[in-house]
Design a protein around this motif. Sequence first.
Motif, PDB file in Angstrom:
ATOM      1  N   GLY A  71       0.809  -1.227   0.000  1.00 48.11           N
ATOM      2  CA  GLY A  71       0.000   0.000   0.000  1.00 48.11           C
ATOM      3  C   GLY A  71       0.835   1.266   0.000  1.00 48.11           C
ATOM      4  N   GLU A  72       0.284   2.290   0.687  1.00 50.92           N
ATOM      5  CA  GLU A  72       0.908   3.620   0.665  1.00 50.92           C
ATOM      6  C   GLU A  72       2.315   3.611   1.263  1.00 50.92           C
ATOM      7  N   ARG A  73       2.654   2.539   2.031  1.00 44.22           N
ATOM      8  CA  ARG A  73       4.005   2.489   2.610  1.00 44.22           C
ATOM      9  C   ARG A  73       5.074   2.362   1.533  1.00 44.22           C
ATOM     10  N   ALA A  74       4.639   2.016   0.309  1.00 41.90           N
ATOM     11  CA  ALA A  74       5.610   1.955  -0.797  1.00 41.90           C
ATOM     12  C   ALA A  74       5.929   3.342  -1.339  1.00 41.90           C
ATOM     13  N   ASP A 263      -4.827   8.840   8.774  1.00 39.60           N
ATOM     14  CA  ASP A 263      -3.563   8.111   8.646  1.00 39.60           C
ATOM     15  C   ASP A 263      -3.689   6.966   7.640  1.00 39.60           C
ATOM     16  N   TYR A 264      -4.419   7.247   6.570  1.00 42.14           N
ATOM     17  CA  TYR A 264      -4.590   6.310   5.443  1.00 42.14           C
ATOM     18  C   TYR A 264      -5.289   5.008   5.845  1.00 42.14           C
ATOM     19  N   THR A 265      -6.060   5.045   6.923  1.00 43.34           N
ATOM     20  CA  THR A 265      -6.828   3.838   7.271  1.00 43.34           C
ATOM     21  C   THR A 265      -8.116   3.762   6.445  1.00 43.34           C
ATOM     22  N   VAL A 266      -8.590   4.895   5.924  1.00 44.29           N
ATOM     23  CA  VAL A 266      -9.741   4.881   5.007  1.00 44.29           C
ATOM     24  C   VAL A 266      -9.179   4.653   3.603  1.00 44.29           C
TER      25      VAL A 266
END
Length: 366
Positions: A71-74, A263-266
């Motif tokens: 996900g966004e961690r990339a 915090d990008y949980t949605v």
Amino acid sequence: MTDDTVLHVGGASPYDVVVGHGLSGRLPGILGESVERVAVLYAGSLGALADPVVDELVEHYDVLALGLPAGERAKTAPVASDCWEALGEAGFTRSDAVVTIGGGATTDLGGFVAASWLRGVRVVHVPTTLLAMVDAAVGGKTGINTGAGKNLVGAFHEPAGVLCDLSVLASLPREELVAGLGEVVKCGFIADPAILDLVERSDPAALTHDSAELRELVERAIRVKVDVVVGDLKETGGRDGHPGREVLNYGHTLAHAIERTSDYTVRHGEAVAIGCVYVAELAARAGSLAPALVERHRAALGRVGLPTSYDAASFDDLHAAMKIDKKARGSQLRFVVLDDLASPRILAGPSEADLRAAYAALASAG
Ligand code: GLY
């Protein structure tokens, strides 16, 4: 392969978006014979899903397979930097290429690495989520996030091709497929109301990877995106009052603020669904959108299982987050709003009272 749909993207760097089932065999034709090395940047969480693509490439090229965080961690500068180091160690030249396999975060990061390595090498995207097929992989936007917000660093870098193999959606968790439908339904409102008709008459549970309805929705949404990016690749503006590429940001001003404050949980597609209802409520107050069309937003998005209300953050926090989004220009917030179906325009600098009232309507409808 005969059943594949090929959507051609014209412009200075033309390419094809291919939609079908089982697209193996297509990659070497797109990458070409002058390529020696291929870096496969894949979402590490994909597991065996990336294997067929890597196995096919190994037959033709020297392959460097680089697994990325999920996900966004990339989408961070350190991950991009690790990829640049790996390309450097492998001696990647300008005639080598990148293939991305994964969701939108992977295609964004991988596209950015390809755009920046030696100022640009070929990249082919193999999206594995519905969201990436209909949005992130098409149109050449690449980028990473910073502490200040989403996609604030990036480049336009069109792919050499996009392969949308609907079969891979069989293993996509249902909630991810539903999230992707947020971008599809968005395309229905901004440009192709036949998408809304199809959503409204389909059994939502039957929208599966192998259904004709999902395929039609995917192809229609990609066509909307292709038409928009061909007309305004670099988002410099449309013609005759049309917002140009900015139209694709329908619902996104609030969506990005929700993603960031949560915090990008949605999920992105869920946030877009909420953001579309928000701009519909805003357009009913600051523009001329009819109440029935505001309700159609709730009905169409809700029908496929997307959220249509939100109260998990205060208006003040979301307002502050919207102001630093790249959709703001100077101190003015900008929104794509509709006057009618497929009739978009830009609303710049709406009053705080309207912004607040639209959020109150969104929060109270839950
Ligand atoms: N995802 C919006 C765009 O490609 O412009």
